[in-house]
Design an enzyme around this catalytic site. Structure first.
Site, short mmCIF file in Angstrom:
data_model
loop_
_atom_site.label_atom_id
_atom_site.label_comp_id
_atom_site.label_asym_id
_atom_site.label_seq_id
_atom_site.Cartn_x
_atom_site.Cartn_y
_atom_site.Cartn_z
CE LYS A 35 17.00 -5.93 5.06
NZ LYS A 35 15.86 -5.76 4.12
CE1 TYR A 244 15.71 7.55 37.56
CE2 TYR A 244 16.12 5.81 35.97
CZ TYR A 244 16.58 6.88 36.72
OH TYR A 244 17.87 7.28 36.62
C1 LIG Z 1 15.29 -7.07 3.97
C2 LIG Z 1 15.02 -7.58 2.60
C3 LIG Z 1 15.14 -8.95 2.33
C4 LIG Z 1 15.30 -9.97 3.40
O1 LIG Z 1 14.05 -10.10 4.04
P1 LIG Z 1 13.79 -11.11 5.26
O2 LIG Z 1 12.36 -10.95 5.56
O3 LIG Z 1 14.67 -10.61 6.37
O4 LIG Z 1 14.18 -12.46 4.82
C5 LIG Z 1 15.03 -9.35 1.00
N1 LIG Z 1 14.78 -8.45 0.01
C6 LIG Z 1 14.62 -7.14 0.25
C7 LIG Z 1 14.33 -6.22 -0.87
C8 LIG Z 1 14.73 -6.65 1.56
O5 LIG Z 1 14.56 -5.35 1.80
#
Ligand SMILES: *Cc1c(COP(=O)(O)O)cnc(C)c1O
Length: 349
Positions: A35, A244
């Site tokens: 993702k 700045y």
């Molecule tokens: C983001 C996510 C993962 C992966 O989690 P990590 O902590 O990055 O390994 C797995 N399952 C769900 C539902 C997530 O939202």
């Protein structure tokens, strides 16, 4: 070349997937979470690399993210959507052959009406109160859902990065109760859950952050490194200021390098006056505020003006930057900017 150089080590990414895969039994499938554009590193390249390493199942947050992953992977591997089936998603879900994790009775109804024969999974809420059906809701539609043959039933842990947290066994027990007696593949563990041990693994694990080289997978290989070019260097006398707001004032003669990069590249302003770059093994403190495109760095103690200074490298990873700025490696990774020259390295090992 005045842009930063972001190097992404695809061999390290693949090695991290294999290492996490090796932490569960051989009959537990290890998926890959890609993702947010592969945690900022390019979902297509990441997915292709992990498919070559052996991953057959991928997860994205929303259906739109499935397009780049499907294009990279071709028709075979399964791509699942945590966000489920939202209004207007049917065409994407069907066209890209995505598997939505249905999170509510509303989503279940929408899916069954729009795509009655299309594969789906179910997400259950075991206590995080973010996504998924709650026990009563699940009880009400369970028979209907099961009759249609879900591909996966999953839930997500809220505190898996804290192994001793009492929430972990509590969610485990809730998930076991909610999935009791079902002949459907089950999944509970992300990176943190994999490290909690075999009772959290079920049939499929869903690592994300550990693949990309960050906590809680402490023994991960680092995946990203970042060098910023020095555009200019100058000598300051005591009393002069940098950047700045005059937030840094020299109290002794100081040599300042101005590097190319700033908050527009995801280098947060919270590093102002507290962050460091590295020249080889030598830390070089950030002087003054991080600007949009430029940062002042103290190189008084170096014998030279180096061509680049390193923000992410062997002495400082995404978790170190996160610790300095009060956030987590996930946020540092996903904020990495799109102005850098990105190099995807293979075959270093
Ligand atoms: C983001 C996510 C993962 C992966 O989690 P990590 O902590 O990055 O390994 C797995 N399952 C769900 C539902 C997530 O939202």
């Amino acid at each position: 070349m005045a842009t930063g150089q972001l190097i992404i080590d695809l061999d390290a990414l693949a090695a991290n997937w294999r290492a996490l895969d090796g932490k569960s039994a051989s009959d537990v499938q290890t998926a890959a979470v890609v993702k947010a554009d592969g945690y900022g590193l390019d979902a297509g390249r990441v997915a292709r690399t992990l498919a070559a390493a052996g991953a057959r199942r991928f997860f994205v947050a929303v259906a739109e993210e499935g397009a780049a992953v499907r294009e990279a992977l071709g028709p075979g591997p399964e791509i699942s959507v945590f966000g489920g089936h939202m209004p207007g998603d049917a065409e994407l879900i069907q066209g890209l052959n995505l598997v939505p994790m249905l999170n509510s009775v509303e989503q279940l109804t929408r899916h069954f009406e729009a795509l009655p024969d299309h594969p789906f999974g179910i997400q259950l809420d075991s206590g995080m109160n973010r996504l998924g059906m709650e026990p009563a809701e699940w009880g009400a539609v369970r028979d209907i859902a099961l009759a249609a043959g879900p591909r996966l039933i999953m839930s997500h842990l809220a505190c898996s990065d804290e192994p001793a947290h009492e929430m972990n066994p509590r969610q485990l027990q809730t998930f076991v109760e909610m999935s009791a007696g079902l002949d459907v593949p089950l999944s509970l563990a992300a990176t943190g859950g994999i490290l909690l041990g075999p009772e959290y693994h079920f049939d499929l694990t869903r690592p994300g952050i550990g693949l990309y080289g960050a906590r809680p997978f402490e023994s991960a290989q680092p995946v990203v490194s970042l060098d910023l070019p020095v555009i200019q260097a100058r000598e300051l006398v005591a009393g002069e200021t940098v950047g700045y707001g005059n937030s840094w004032i020299a109290d002794h003669p100081t040599r300042v390098a101005t590097v190319s990069g700033g908050y527009a590249d995801g280098i947060t302003r919270h590093l102002s006056n507290v962050g460091v770059f590295f020249h080889g093994d030598t830390p070089c403190p950030i002087l003054g505020r991080v600007s949009m495109d430029l940062i002042g760095v103290d190189i008084t103690h170096l014998g030279e003006v180096p061509p680049v200074l390193t923000l992410l490298g062997p002495h400082q990873g995404v978790d170190d930057i996160a610790d300095t700025t009060g956030t987590i490696g996930y946020e540092i990774l996903t904020q990495l900017g799109h102005r850098y020259a990105r190099t995807y390295e293979r075959g270093r090992t």
